[in-house]
Design a protein around this motif. Structure first.
Motif, PDB file in Angstrom:
ATOM      1  N   ASP A 220       1.022  -1.079  -0.082  1.00 29.75           N
ATOM      2  CA  ASP A 220      -0.071   0.012   0.058  1.00 29.75           C
ATOM      3  C   ASP A 220       0.758   1.275  -0.023  1.00 29.75           C
TER       4      ASP A 220
ATOM      5  N   GLU B 139       3.816  -8.830   1.033  1.00 30.46           N
ATOM      6  CA  GLU B 139       2.501  -8.582   1.739  1.00 30.46           C
ATOM      7  C   GLU B 139       2.148 -10.075   1.850  1.00 30.46           C
TER       8      GLU B 139
ATOM      9  N   LYS C 168      -2.838  -1.105   6.658  1.00 28.63           N
ATOM     10  CA  LYS C 168      -3.349  -0.421   5.551  1.00 28.63           C
ATOM     11  C   LYS C 168      -4.755   0.176   5.832  1.00 28.63           C
TER      12      LYS C 168
ATOM     13  N   SER D 260      -5.354   3.852   6.097  1.00 30.04           N
ATOM     14  CA  SER D 260      -5.310   4.793   5.058  1.00 30.04           C
ATOM     15  C   SER D 260      -6.789   5.350   4.420  1.00 30.04           C
TER      16      SER D 260
END
Lengths: 432, 289, 307
Positions: free
Chosen positions: A77, B232, B243, B246
């Protein structure tokens, strides 16, 4: 690796021979000639759509070329990517193709010897002609080109058209007019500007736009290319302007703890009048609608202070590099060429978000406003600038972003903020 | 051992008048509000639709929806994340316990000269702030080609879990009566036989406690996972969940809330299964002496 | 000479000969693990702190004490150091004292439903701090957060603050959140500790007419000194490890005012690629923890154990 039916008969024959020969000797694995070249594509996925689109790119490619060149993707990400990238690039088995940044971050990667020189591939595939000029000039370091932009963006002042009409406001041509509009918005009970600065990067957009349009592009270039120190009075004054906006209550309350995503809610509710942000937010502005936008809105570039033509910020949002240590640079370049092809770029608009870096991509599916912005970006030429966190190495930009956030919160004075930034810069690049 | 016997007050009713009980219940309500409130709120948020969410944090959902769970499960890839965390927690804890068994036995049942010093040295590993070793670990694992591998992380977890396991198991083994093994030694049994036939079977409850605590500790762990892993595909839940903070997930809170619930479910199950063991005497008691 | 000693305690060598397997797997092996995973990394960190290294190149540049010199005039370092100490102070006051009071309330049967109370308060201890941080990001969010809404609805809207965006309070928000997640630990320790206090002690005090406050302070606290020593040790290392909450909630923002040493190490090494400086900061953490641990051992622990 299983054999594919699409193998040519000759290859199959050769493979059978080779296989029997090898197995006769040591009963080993399938022959090398049948195994495709394996490429690893390491990318940053800040949006759900980024992953969907990357999967589209990889799947389409593998369908067509998988037996020859097989690509596997790995995504991280947005935030984590910054740290993971260094580790991954320095590892013993680095990715062949990877997402990079422009400006100072890209320079860092090039300096550490991770980026392959792509100049020959630019010539071979004619990328320079197909790509947005600003993107190509960003990819050029000295006389070599090191990355391929796949997405470009611009930062502009987004404004609520309906609220402008209601308040009888006109699109401002100068900074003073913009301030007058902001004041009118404030009197009407609106937040003049949305900032949503929880993650520190949003405020720099406005900061650099103000600096460029008040003190000129050369000043900004001087700062980010280490010719002018951050303690320069012009940088301090720009920070002071931001601090004043904050003091006057021109930003939403608690702006330092609101993130861009959640800020979409009050924006949609019509609580704010302007929002200086990047075009990568168009996906958000579009919402679930097929075309932009959920609420009536339009944009104008950050107006200049003296009434000159404003300088719009155009930057490469997504850029792709090929690892210098890759064993298969030619194959990797082939994949990159597919990424910037007309088909892939047009599909990017459907799945992902604007703007594609290729001028060949079909923008006709976009709203009128987006098409207009696309044209403005192409016309900006190389006469443009990147934001601080793209333009400078991470250590400097992080300290800078921290400092600006501190100024807006009232924790430090603009002078102190720029002093800390400069101290960090000295540590990274030495004294000017 | 039952709690009631350890309480120094005899019975609530005898001790407290009406005011006393009122104070008790007020305190109870306050504590529940502070500690249970946030958790319940997150669960409530996780079953709201987007529109219900915008109606306000305390508004009850007009209809229950499990869509956020599905969405966040696939968006974050909770399947692999959970599988990874499960692997790290199980393998790491099992290794830590296995490594700790003989040292715990030796330090609790045998007269090792300099026992206290040895034990003290091992315990410093327990108190070491992770950040002081993270850079060397990172560099060493990298040169061993174990950076960003599941094996690497398991070994690290096992090594740093071992001291706590020695502490817990040693505490537990000390409580086993000496007579049992004396008989065995008199019959000419070796250390190995005593350990294997006598002490180990009696230590199973202690082993379970230690394993459970270590499992939870690894499930919670974040720093090692963040620094020593890259892909990941290898991330544990804690790192993968980062994550959620975000702005692509934080716009409507039902997604992160559902993610929080999912991440906690395995621990809740474990917690329900083992709560009495780990919360009482064994746990705190193990660290005594 | 050996005869004299043998009657009292066998030497290590003799023990090893008599118990080969136990020595190898019970003494040598854990010490080797210690050497590899604790001793070696500490030495490595100390050595690396004398170098400059960007984490990528194979060569490291020797710079002597330059990293320490920089550290001593780095205001981020001081902010982080003091934040660690503030963190420790808040944790000692809020979760530790509260844990003691709750444990006392349970043992004295002031609180009803003891199992429920213990379960609920211990539950956050099993949550990862990433989960805890995310949870409070949702609850304290200025746009849709439940906490602000609650304050406003009970007429305390004036107390609403920018919980993790205001540089004056952000650190305290973090410490309180971390305290929320930590209270179960001291509670459990004190609960077990109070169970070991002889009942007569309390009975005697009660007959003398002591109220709960007096019983807690004059009877329970002195009796619980060994437990307190363990809890304080635990608290010190918890607060020096503070990292996860900062990584998920503020990342040191605003203006580095929520940095702690642990986060600074990560930031400088893995973010800014200054592994040498990161190592120097690690050494600082080590120094602080050894200092605090010595302090606790000299004061609280003294005579509390006969290990």
């Amino acid at each position: 690796m299983p054999f594919k039916m699409s193998l040519s008969r000759r290859a199959l024959l050769a493979a059978t021979f080779a296989a029997s020969a090898v197995s006769a000797i040591c009963a080993a694995s399938p022959p090398a000639s049948a195994a495709p070249v394996e490429l690893r594509y390491f990318y940053r996925a800040p949006w759900p759509s980024s992953e969907v689109y990357a999967n589209y790119l990889i799947d389409e490619w593998n369908k067509k070329n998988g037996t020859r060149i097989h690509v596997t993707g790995a995504s991280v990400d947005g935030e984590t990517y910054k740290t993971k990238q260094t580790i991954e690039l320095a590892s013993s088995n680095p990715p062949d193709i990877f997402y990079s940044w422009e400006g100072g971050r890209a320079a860092e990667i090039i300096k550490n010897g991770f980026a392959a020189d792509l100049t020959p591939y630019y010539q071979k595939y004619g990328w320079a002609k197909a790509l947005v000029p600003a993107g190509v000039s960003l990819a050029t370091f000295g006389d070599k080109k090191f990355f391929v932009p796949t997405e470009v963006g611009a930062s502009v002042v987004w404004y609520r058209k309906d609220l402008y009409e209601k308040l009888g406001l006109k699109v401002p041509k100068t900074w003073d007019e913009l301030m007058a509009n902001a004041e009118a918005g404030k009197k009407a009970g609106l937040w003049p500007f949305m900032l949503a600065n929880q993650k520190k990067w949003p405020a720099q957009f406005m900061w650099s736009a103000i600096l460029v349009n008040k003190f000129g592009l050369e000043t900004y270039d001087g700062l980010v290319s280490n010719k002018i120190p951050w303690t320069d009075p012009r940088a301090v004054e720009t920070t002071q302007i931001m601090a004043d906006l904050s003091k006057k209550g021109y930003f939403e309350p608690s702006f330092n703890s609101i993130d861009v995503g959640p800020a979409m809610v009050p924006w949609s509710q019509g609580k704010a009048l302007h929002w200086y942000q990047g075009s990568f937010n168009l996906g958000r502005f579009r919402g679930e609608n097929p075309k932009c936008c959920v609420v009536p809105m339009d944009y104008f570039p950050m107006p200049s202070f003296d009434g000159h033509k404003p300088v719009m910020s155009v930057f490469a949002e997504d850029t792709i590099m090929i690892h210098a240590k890759s064993q298969h640079k030619d194959e990797a370049a082939e994949f990159v060429d597919w990424m910037v092809s007309k088909q892939a770029m047009t599909e990017k608009l459907v799945i992902d978000k604007p703007f594609p870096s290729s001028t060949e991509a079909d923008l006709s599916g976009l709203s009128e406003m987006e098409q207009r912005l696309g044209k403005d970006m192409a016309n900006a030429g190389s006469f443009t600038f990147m934001h601080v966190d793209h333009a400078t190495p991470p250590a400097i930009s992080d300290r800078f972003l921290d400092a600006v956030q501190g100024v807006l919160a009232g924790a430090v004075t603009p002078e102190e903020a720029m002093k800390t930034t400069e101290q960090e810069a000295i540590r990274t690049r030495g004294k000017i | 051992m039952s709690d009631a016997a350890l309480d120094f007050a005899d019975s609530r009713r005898a001790l407290l008048g009406f005011t006393g009980r009122l104070v008790g219940f007020t305190l109870l309500a306050t504590l529940m509000f502070i500690w249970l409130g946030p958790v319940l709120l997150v669960v409530l948020t996780s079953v709201k639709s987007n529109n219900d969410f915008l109606a306000g944090p305390f508004a009850l959902p007009t209809h229950l929806t499990f869509e956020p769970y599905l969405k966040v499960w696939f968006a974050l890839g909770f399947g692999p994340l959970m599988a990874n965390s499960f692997l790290y927690a199980t393998a790491g804890s099992a290794l830590a316990v296995i490594l700790a068994l003989v040292p715990a036995f030796t330090l609790s049942r045998l007269d090792v000269p300099g026992k206290k010093v040895i034990f003290g040295i091992i315990l410093t590993g327990l108190m070491l702030p992770q950040q002081t070793v993270i850079i060397p670990l990172y560099d060493t694992l990298r040169s061993l080609n174990l950076l960003d591998t599941r094996l690497g992380l398991i070994v690290v977890h096992a090594a740093y879990g071992m001291p706590a396991q020695i502490l817990i198991l040693r505490g537990f083994m000390t409580t086993i009566p000496r007579d049992i093994e004396k008989a065995a030694y008199l019959e000419g049994a070796s250390d190995l036989q005593v350990f294997w036939r006598v002490i180990l079977p009696l230590s199973i409850p202690g082993i379970l406690v230690g394993f459970t605590l270590n499992f939870i500790a690894i499930w919670k762990e974040f720093v090692f996972g963040l620094v020593l892993l890259n892909s990941e595909a290898n991330f544990p839940v804690t790192v993968g969940m980062l994550k959620l903070n975000s702005d692509r997930y934080m716009s409507v809170f039902n997604l992160p809330a559902a993610g929080l619930v999912i991440a906690q479910i395995p621990i809740v199950i474990l917690f329900i299964l083992t709560y009495r063991r780990i919360s009482e005497g064994n746990f705190a008691g193990a660290t005594k002496g | 000479m050996s005869e004299l000693l043998q009657t009292r305690q066998p030497s290590l060598f003799e023990f090893a000969r008599a118990h080969v397997l136990a020595t190898i797997f019970g003494v040598v092996m854990p010490l080797v693990v210690f050497a590899v995973f604790v001793g070696y990394p500490i030495v490595y960190t100390v050595v690396l702190s004398l170098y400059e290294w960007n984490g990528m190149t194979p060569t490291k540049t020797f710079v002597g004490l330059a990293n320490y010199q920089y550290m001593l005039q780095d205001r981020y370092f001081y902010t982080a150091l003091f934040n660690n100490l503030k963190w420790l102070a808040v944790t000692l006051v809020f979760p530790v004292c509260l844990g003691l009071v709750i444990a006392y309330g349970l043992r004295a049967k002031i609180l009803p439903f003891p199992t429920l109370v213990r379960t609920v308060i211990f539950f956050p201890v099993t949550m990862s701090l990433i989960s805890v941080g995310l949870m409070f990001l949702l609850i304290l969010n200025p746009l849709f957060g439940a906490f602000d809404t609650l304050l406003q609805s009970i007429g305390l809207g004036g107390l609403v603050m920018e919980w993790f965006g205001d540089y004056r309070i952000a650190l305290y928000t973090l410490t309180v959140v971390s305290g929320w997640a930590f209270t179960g630990m001291p509670m459990i320790f004190y609960f077990a500790g109070l169970g070991d206090v002889p009942k007569d002690t309390f009975d005697a005090a009660r007959i003398e007419g002591a109220g709960h406050a007096r019983m807690l302070i004059q009877v329970a606290v002195p009796q619980l000194r060994p437990v307190t020593a363990v809890v304080v040790m635990l608290t010190i290392f918890e607060s020096l490890r503070a990292f996860d909450l900062i990584a998920v909630m503020t990342k040191g923002a605003p203006f580095g005012t929520t940095n702690v040493l642990g986060y600074l190490v990560y930031l400088e090494s893995f973010w800014n690629s200054r592994f040498g400086y990161g190592a120097a900061l690690s050494v600082a953490i080590l120094a602080v923890s050894v200092g605090l641990a010595t302090l606790v051992t000299r004061t609280l622990m003294k005579g509390a154990f006969d290990v």
